[in-house]
Design an enzyme around this catalytic site. Sequence first.
Site, mmCIF file in Angstrom:
data_model
loop_
_atom_site.group_PDB
_atom_site.id
_atom_site.type_symbol
_atom_site.label_atom_id
_atom_site.label_comp_id
_atom_site.label_asym_id
_atom_site.label_seq_id
_atom_site.Cartn_x
_atom_site.Cartn_y
_atom_site.Cartn_z
ATOM 1 N N LYS A 235 -2.862 -0.808 -14.357
ATOM 2 C CA LYS A 235 -3.247 -2.170 -14.026
ATOM 3 C C LYS A 235 -4.538 -2.559 -14.753
ATOM 4 C CE LYS A 235 0.169 -3.221 -11.298
ATOM 5 N NZ LYS A 235 0.106 -3.307 -9.846
ATOM 6 N N ARG A 269 3.208 4.560 -6.791
ATOM 7 C CA ARG A 269 4.146 4.097 -7.824
ATOM 8 C C ARG A 269 3.438 4.143 -9.179
ATOM 9 N NH1 ARG A 269 5.215 -0.858 -10.298
ATOM 10 N NH2 ARG A 269 7.414 -1.265 -10.811
#
Length: 291
Positions: A235, A269
């Site tokens: 991210k 995840r």
Amino acid sequence: MNPLNSNTDSSLRLWKFGKREYQLGKHPLIMGIVNVTPDSFSDGGQFLQTQAAVEHALQLVEEGADFLDIGGESTRPGATPVSTEDEISRVLPVVEALSGKTTIPISIDTTKAEVARACLSAGAEIINDISGLTFDEQMPEACRAGDAGIVCMHIKGTPQTMQDNPHYNHCVREIDEWLQARLKTLNEQGIDSTRLVLDPGIGFGKTAEHNLEILSSIEQLRKSGRPVLIGHSRKRFLKKVLNREMEERLAGPIGVAIALAEQQTDIIRVHDVAAIQDALLAWKTVREWQV
């Protein structure tokens, strides 16, 4: 990796769907990411062809993934939506191929009920919906009818608008309240809460500061009794934290994974399954070693 044996540890969280039953919370399980898209943020286009996606997914299984999450529509900030037909054409052949090659649960990352129905019929068992089953009013029924496990995620806005100066008065509290409201609504629609995992949505309508606040507050998010999934892998906020480019940031996701494991995060995840599994195994071995 098999589900943990049932026990009475109050820190554990039951996740049941189909014939599966997991007691989560003792050690994080790993959901491996397979993006069958041309435009995902970090790996767009790498696995767009069915065979490449299947091979990559099976490699993630070899590396220790406990679940596979297949996505056919990029949800990066500003991503262009794709049609239902295009999304099905990307993910359905992958699900059909994998369902005969692996026994671990296959998850579909989608907000569309039609995509969910097609993939559940083809062998998928989990629906991972970034909207918390709100973008498509038919999604709750599709999940209920398909006896699917559900990852219910929080998002502020849509992928096209979510990073337009997101604001919260009390970030974690507001996200937690939203997720609890979704649990209640979905239960009223016939979906038992034991089928749901909650995801606070790292990067989905959050600043770097919001993300860090969430990542340090897993205990609060787990108070509902439901398992918590975190998707921090690759991210953009990690670039700000580490001041490094994407290809130099593997240590960042590993460090965050260890911090999440310390807080009993149930599922993580990630893209880099082997590295994360190795780090978690080392953490677990040291943590449980008895002299």
